[in-house]
Every structure is written in structure tokens, then in C-alpha cells.
Scaffold this motif. Sequence first.
Motif, PDB file in Angstrom:
ATOM      1  N   ASN A 105       0.798  -1.175  -0.011  1.00 10.31           N
ATOM      2  CA  ASN A 105      -0.119   0.039   0.159  1.00 10.31           C
ATOM      3  C   ASN A 105       0.949   1.323   0.072  1.00 10.31           C
ATOM      4  OD1 ASN A 105      -2.620  -1.500   2.026  1.00 10.31           O
ATOM      5  ND2 ASN A 105      -2.587  -0.876  -0.050  1.00 10.31           N
ATOM      6  N   HIS A 106       2.230   1.195  -0.117  1.00  9.93           N
ATOM      7  CA  HIS A 106       2.854   2.556  -0.431  1.00  9.93           C
ATOM      8  C   HIS A 106       2.630   3.468  -1.473  1.00  9.93           C
ATOM      9  CE1 HIS A 106       5.480   0.555  -3.251  1.00  9.93           C
ATOM     10  NE2 HIS A 106       6.121   1.782  -3.578  1.00  9.93           N
ATOM     11  N   GLU A 107       1.881   2.956  -2.460  1.00 11.16           N
ATOM     12  CA  GLU A 107       1.311   3.743  -3.589  1.00 11.16           C
ATOM     13  C   GLU A 107       0.090   3.884  -3.692  1.00 11.16           C
ATOM     14  OE1 GLU A 107       3.363   2.359  -7.162  1.00 11.16           O
ATOM     15  OE2 GLU A 107       5.057   3.448  -6.990  1.00 11.16           O
ATOM     16  N   THR A 108      -0.784   3.303  -2.622  1.00  7.41           N
ATOM     17  CA  THR A 108      -2.130   3.314  -2.601  1.00  7.41           C
ATOM     18  C   THR A 108      -2.750   4.762  -1.901  1.00  7.41           C
ATOM     19  OG1 THR A 108      -2.093   1.016  -2.562  1.00  7.41           O
ATOM     20  CG2 THR A 108      -4.124   2.047  -1.886  1.00  7.41           C
ATOM     21  N   THR A 109      -3.846   5.199  -2.409  1.00  6.32           N
ATOM     22  CA  THR A 109      -4.396   6.313  -1.861  1.00  6.32           C
ATOM     23  C   THR A 109      -5.973   5.965  -1.684  1.00  6.32           C
ATOM     24  OG1 THR A 109      -2.941   7.807  -2.591  1.00  6.32           O
ATOM     25  CG2 THR A 109      -5.161   9.033  -1.782  1.00  6.32           C
ATOM     26  N   LEU A 110      -6.440   6.202  -0.441  1.00  7.85           N
ATOM     27  CA  LEU A 110      -7.719   5.897  -0.120  1.00  7.85           C
ATOM     28  C   LEU A 110      -8.644   7.236   0.009  1.00  7.85           C
ATOM     29  CD1 LEU A 110     -10.006   3.919   0.498  1.00  7.85           C
ATOM     30  CD2 LEU A 110      -9.225   3.934   3.103  1.00  7.85           C
ATOM     31  N   VAL A 111      -9.660   7.434  -0.682  1.00  7.07           N
ATOM     32  CA  VAL A 111     -10.401   8.548  -0.594  1.00  7.07           C
ATOM     33  C   VAL A 111     -11.809   8.035  -0.111  1.00  7.07           C
ATOM     34  CG1 VAL A 111     -11.569  10.519  -1.626  1.00  7.07           C
ATOM     35  CG2 VAL A 111      -9.439   9.898  -2.184  1.00  7.07           C
ATOM     36  N   PHE A 112     -12.092   8.265   1.405  1.00  5.79           N
ATOM     37  CA  PHE A 112     -13.072   7.630   1.932  1.00  5.79           C
ATOM     38  C   PHE A 112     -14.157   8.769   2.881  1.00  5.79           C
ATOM     39  CE2 PHE A 112     -14.783   5.477   5.978  1.00  5.79           C
ATOM     40  CZ  PHE A 112     -15.844   4.936   5.392  1.00  5.79           C
ATOM     41  N   GLN A 113     -15.312   8.981   2.242  1.00  7.32           N
ATOM     42  CA  GLN A 113     -16.118  10.015   2.779  1.00  7.32           C
ATOM     43  C   GLN A 113     -17.420   9.425   2.917  1.00  7.32           C
ATOM     44  OE1 GLN A 113     -15.673  13.857   1.065  1.00  7.32           O
ATOM     45  NE2 GLN A 113     -16.330  14.958   2.752  1.00  7.32           N
ATOM     46  N   PRO A 114     -17.718   8.911   4.079  1.00  8.57           N
ATOM     47  CA  PRO A 114     -19.079   8.332   4.044  1.00  8.57           C
ATOM     48  C   PRO A 114     -20.262   9.354   4.178  1.00  8.57           C
ATOM     49  CG  PRO A 114     -18.055   8.111   6.275  1.00  8.57           C
ATOM     50  CD  PRO A 114     -17.021   8.665   5.325  1.00  8.57           C
ATOM     51  N   ALA A 115     -20.085  10.585   4.456  1.00  8.61           N
ATOM     52  CA  ALA A 115     -21.280  11.634   4.592  1.00  8.61           C
ATOM     53  C   ALA A 115     -21.706  11.915   3.099  1.00  8.61           C
ATOM     54  CB  ALA A 115     -20.816  12.830   5.266  1.00  8.61           C
ATOM     55  N   GLU A 116     -20.743  11.713   2.193  1.00 11.19           N
ATOM     56  CA  GLU A 116     -20.978  12.151   0.752  1.00 11.19           C
ATOM     57  C   GLU A 116     -21.118  10.844  -0.237  1.00 11.19           C
ATOM     58  OE1 GLU A 116     -18.390  14.857  -0.742  1.00 11.19           O
ATOM     59  OE2 GLU A 116     -18.533  16.396   0.986  1.00 11.19           O
ATOM     60  N   ASN A 117     -20.766   9.563   0.538  1.00  9.55           N
ATOM     61  CA  ASN A 117     -20.908   8.232  -0.187  1.00  9.55           C
ATOM     62  C   ASN A 117     -19.868   7.999  -1.160  1.00  9.55           C
ATOM     63  OD1 ASN A 117     -22.130   5.837  -0.393  1.00  9.55           O
ATOM     64  ND2 ASN A 117     -23.601   6.545  -1.964  1.00  9.55           N
ATOM     65  N   ARG A 118     -18.966   8.617  -0.515  1.00  7.18           N
ATOM     66  CA  ARG A 118     -17.609   8.703  -1.650  1.00  7.18           C
ATOM     67  C   ARG A 118     -16.662   7.634  -0.969  1.00  7.18           C
ATOM     68  NH1 ARG A 118     -13.387  13.611  -2.858  1.00  7.18           N
ATOM     69  NH2 ARG A 118     -12.482  12.658  -4.581  1.00  7.18           N
ATOM     70  N   PHE A 119     -16.302   6.804  -1.990  1.00  5.97           N
ATOM     71  CA  PHE A 119     -15.261   5.534  -1.606  1.00  5.97           C
ATOM     72  C   PHE A 119     -14.436   5.219  -2.928  1.00  5.97           C
ATOM     73  CE2 PHE A 119     -14.548   0.987  -1.608  1.00  5.97           C
ATOM     74  CZ  PHE A 119     -13.217   0.929  -0.879  1.00  5.97           C
ATOM     75  N   GLU A 120     -13.028   5.664  -2.865  1.00  2.00           N
ATOM     76  CA  GLU A 120     -12.317   5.645  -4.127  1.00  2.00           C
ATOM     77  C   GLU A 120     -11.105   5.074  -3.833  1.00  2.00           C
ATOM     78  OE1 GLU A 120     -12.384   9.357  -5.802  1.00  2.00           O
ATOM     79  OE2 GLU A 120     -14.442   9.595  -6.661  1.00  2.00           O
ATOM     80  N   VAL A 121     -10.446   4.186  -4.640  1.00  3.13           N
ATOM     81  CA  VAL A 121      -9.107   3.589  -4.414  1.00  3.13           C
ATOM     82  C   VAL A 121      -8.291   4.161  -5.447  1.00  3.13           C
ATOM     83  CG1 VAL A 121      -7.583   1.717  -3.977  1.00  3.13           C
ATOM     84  CG2 VAL A 121      -9.834   1.683  -2.795  1.00  3.13           C
ATOM     85  N   TYR A 122      -7.042   4.771  -5.350  1.00  2.00           N
ATOM     86  CA  TYR A 122      -6.125   5.049  -6.171  1.00  2.00           C
ATOM     87  C   TYR A 122      -4.845   4.384  -6.056  1.00  2.00           C
ATOM     88  CZ  TYR A 122      -9.135   9.113  -7.048  1.00  2.00           C
ATOM     89  OH  TYR A 122     -10.218   9.958  -7.456  1.00  2.00           O
ATOM     90  N   GLU A 123      -4.246   3.971  -7.103  1.00  4.66           N
ATOM     91  CA  GLU A 123      -2.876   2.928  -7.170  1.00  4.66           C
ATOM     92  C   GLU A 123      -1.838   3.880  -8.053  1.00  4.66           C
ATOM     93  OE1 GLU A 123      -0.549   0.547  -5.383  1.00  4.66           O
ATOM     94  OE2 GLU A 123      -2.792   0.404  -5.276  1.00  4.66           O
ATOM     95  N   ALA A 124      -0.799   4.515  -7.435  1.00  9.49           N
ATOM     96  CA  ALA A 124      -0.095   5.124  -8.038  1.00  9.49           C
ATOM     97  C   ALA A 124      -0.533   6.558  -8.861  1.00  9.49           C
ATOM     98  CB  ALA A 124       0.884   4.443  -9.135  1.00  9.49           C
ATOM     99  N   GLY A 125      -1.356   7.121  -8.293  1.00  9.97           N
ATOM    100  CA  GLY A 125      -2.101   8.460  -8.904  1.00  9.97           C
ATOM    101  C   GLY A 125      -3.407   7.986  -9.830  1.00  9.97           C
ATOM    102  N   LEU A 126      -3.503   6.817 -10.105  1.00  6.14           N
ATOM    103  CA  LEU A 126      -4.551   6.359 -10.969  1.00  6.14           C
ATOM    104  C   LEU A 126      -5.650   5.664 -10.227  1.00  6.14           C
ATOM    105  CD1 LEU A 126      -2.468   4.775 -13.892  1.00  6.14           C
ATOM    106  CD2 LEU A 126      -3.405   7.155 -13.732  1.00  6.14           C
ATOM    107  N   ARG A 127      -7.007   6.051 -10.564  1.00  4.45           N
ATOM    108  CA  ARG A 127      -8.177   5.413  -9.903  1.00  4.45           C
ATOM    109  C   ARG A 127      -8.420   4.175 -10.400  1.00  4.45           C
ATOM    110  NH1 ARG A 127     -14.163   5.729 -10.456  1.00  4.45           N
ATOM    111  NH2 ARG A 127     -14.888   5.636  -8.133  1.00  4.45           N
TER     112      ARG A 127
END
Length: 197
Positions: A105-127
Amino acid sequence: MKFSFLRPLLEAAVVLLLVLGAARWVSGLFSKRTHVYRATAARQLRLLFWPLLALGAGLSVLPAVAVGDQPASGFEWALTGGFLVFTLLLSGPALLLHLRYWTLNHETTLVFQPAENRFEVYEAGLRLPFERRDLACIERVTCRAQRTFWARYDYLQLHLADGRVITLTSLLTELEPLAGFLRSVPTERRAAYWCWV
């Protein structure tokens, strides 16, 4: 003294830690809560604090015995070796898990915002292209050995309908809120003594 240069280094390290901690606290007062999670240095330090402290305690004995005023006896070397092995057994599994989770997971970015029903995973900057409806099942693995240095290492695997598997580890963030957010997806929960992925 042979190690008199260590005291100023330790004092400088303590002052630096205090200044950085105070700066982080002040900046935290004026910043909004983030919903983007990465393997940050602060998160890694939070997970590695006790294992590194134990390892440092074990390694600190070795120079004292090796560079003493008098040569150490065989018994002292045996005690030193035993203490070093003991601290490696305490901290080693956590260090191995940390290294494994970092490689995942060193290049993984997790975008998690339950109030806005937003859940995205990025790997090396790419969704990574998937929607919530693409999740076939979730595997949630937590640590059963609660009084160990590696108890806070756990992971979540998202099994997609197309066969892909996305692994999110505790190196990114606490995973229980995310598992709660995805509770509508079939979830297999299990506990292991050592959460190796």
C-alpha cells in the motif's frame, strides 16, 4: 567516556520531536478533517513505535557488552544474545508485517467520505475503476492476539466481480469504519494470530 557524543544527539532528537509534535498539533487545530488516507510517516510511526522501542532496547545492550571496560564473559554474551533474541521475537513479526503492508500500500491512496457516499481507491495516482455494485464480497481479517506489538495490523480485501482483489491495510487508516460503510456487501470476517496477506 566512549559514548559521550550520544547525549547531545539524544537531546537534539527529543527537542526535534517536541517541536514537530507541537507544530503538528497547531496545524491540526486550523486544518479541516481529511478524507484522503495514505501511508504517511505519522501513521507508520504510530504503528511502529512499540516494536522499534523494543528493538532499540535489545540492540542497546550489544554495544555495552562489546565495548565495555573489561572483556565480557561467555555468560554475559549468552545473556546478551538471549535478550536480543527475545526482543527480536517481540518486535520482529510487527516489523515484517509493516514491511509487507508497505509493499502492498505505499502507492495506494484511499478517499473515504461516508457523509458524501464517496469511496475511491487510487494506485500510483490512477483511480482503480470499480463501483460499489462491483464488489462481490469483502474479506475482513483482524488480529486475534490483542496483547502483541502486531495487534494493530489488519487488512480488508475487496473481491470484485471481475476477479480482481484490492487489498487495503491498516497502514492507510483504521479499517473498521470502512467495513461498516460497506456492510451491505457480503462480508467474511475472521481473526488470525498474525494477519499476513
